[in-house]
Write an enzyme that holds these catalytic residues in place. Sequence first.
Site, PDB file in Angstrom:
ATOM      1  N   ASP A  38     -76.265  75.084-104.078  1.00 18.24           N
ATOM      2  CA  ASP A  38     -76.458  73.780-103.355  1.00 18.24           C
ATOM      3  C   ASP A  38     -77.711  73.104-103.530  1.00 18.24           C
ATOM      4  O   ASP A  38     -78.629  73.887-103.444  1.00 18.24           O
ATOM      5  CB  ASP A  38     -76.627  74.493-101.757  1.00 18.24           C
ATOM      6  CG  ASP A  38     -76.436  73.474-100.746  1.00 18.24           C
ATOM      7  OD1 ASP A  38     -76.805  72.105-101.118  1.00 18.24           O
ATOM      8  OD2 ASP A  38     -76.319  73.952 -99.745  1.00 18.24           O
ATOM      9  N   HIS A  98     -65.984  67.671-101.504  1.00 17.41           N
ATOM     10  CA  HIS A  98     -67.444  67.575-101.080  1.00 17.41           C
ATOM     11  C   HIS A  98     -68.224  66.934-102.098  1.00 17.41           C
ATOM     12  O   HIS A  98     -68.974  65.905-101.980  1.00 17.41           O
ATOM     13  CB  HIS A  98     -67.958  68.802-100.174  1.00 17.41           C
ATOM     14  CG  HIS A  98     -69.460  68.773 -99.928  1.00 17.41           C
ATOM     15  ND1 HIS A  98     -69.558  68.079 -98.821  1.00 17.41           N
ATOM     16  CD2 HIS A  98     -70.664  68.949-100.642  1.00 17.41           C
ATOM     17  CE1 HIS A  98     -70.942  68.056 -98.523  1.00 17.41           C
ATOM     18  NE2 HIS A  98     -71.744  68.498 -99.523  1.00 17.41           N
TER      19      HIS A  98
END
Length: 456
Positions: free
Chosen positions: A268, A364
């Site tokens: 991330d 995403h």
Amino acid sequence: MAVDDREESPSRTRTRKEDSSRTRTQKEASTRTRTPQDTGPEAAGGSTVELSRRRLLGTVGAAGVGGIALGAVGGVAGHAAAQSEPGAGLASVGRTSVPFNGEQQPGITTPMQARGHLVAFDLAPGAGRKEAAALLRRWSSTARRLMAGRTAADDSAVAFDAGPSSLTVTFGFGRSLFGRTGLEKQRPFALDPLPAFSSDQLDAKRGEGDLWVQIGADDALVAFDALRTLQREAGDAARVRWQMNGFNRTPGATEKPMTTRNLMGQVDGTNNPKESDADFQKRIFVPADGSADPAWMAGGSYAVVRRIRMLLDDWEKLSLSDQEQVIGRKKSDGAPLTGGSETTEPALDKTGPDGKLLIAADAHARISRPDQNGGAAMLRRPFSFHDGYDEDGVPDAGLLFICWQADPMRGFVPVQRKLDRGDALSAFIRHESSGLFAVPGGARSGEYVGQRLLES
């Protein structure tokens, strides 16, 4: 900051004469006054004794049972047992310090820390501009001291034996502060309320606030000590509105520096803007060239803070392949599904043998890219959280999302709107609280954070 080497722990077989001598040494140390090098200008004339955390602990060790007690007989013995070897220096994790003063506040471009606390305060009834200024003056002085690894003798013992540990303290102002301090004309347009999003399930009690504080450190006790100290120093001027605790991977936990993972196990932060980017400053910080509106925000930034619950039970029911399709990247190393490594640019138009896009239209990684949002960019600097389990055994865990940008209407909002309309990840997350804060530029020497606003 230079930190003294640790002294050896006292032996129980030392003579009473030796203990008496060390006790006198401790008494002499306790009467030292602070020098200009040890304190900021705002502390001139103060009488609080201030030592480095490790120097104070060394003095405690020298004093033995006849000197300072840490609240229990086992305090010093526990310290001795924790040492790997006498005289060992601080590890690099504890030795690292971050300067408080600067054009920008610390904790924005600082490398992500292992522990974090986010806390919002509301001014107490009857408190206004004068009280807010006095509070920010106290807080800035304390943050400057703690970030340098200095501990006052009347502090708790929580962080006495630790180095600076990359501690940062960052201060921000919520929209409501300006009305309470009579400074409505100084409120930035960028603090206008964020629009509602369909995925929001916001708890107003855990959002917004007059004042916001972000604390980060690579040691949990150092982070807690800063949190507790600032909360205590709020005194009668402000009260806690909400507080959240977070964590990240500890530096040195991997063989080489790597992008962190979130609680879904995904790498991330791959596409975060980099300080080396030509337009980094323009995207993340308000200009400091005299064009800032309002002027007191020069060198500042805007923080969007969101508590995002991850529906981990639902997520973990997906196969590895399905999880990767939702994100658009491999779980193993964060590489795009079109091939390469984590930093390889994804080939968004690449298709598989079946003619379908390898990175789905609602993945995403595709939707959140700046080039898919008119160039909108924000610096994401989150912490993970886990606050236990509900009555059904479902984990209350996820991401304390913090993003930084020069203008949230050009950074966060366009991206979130697009995610709200069709992000495959939306089925597995829930936005539960939200806040927007104006974070002024850093303090100069002898200045406190927010002084240019509160004394304008």
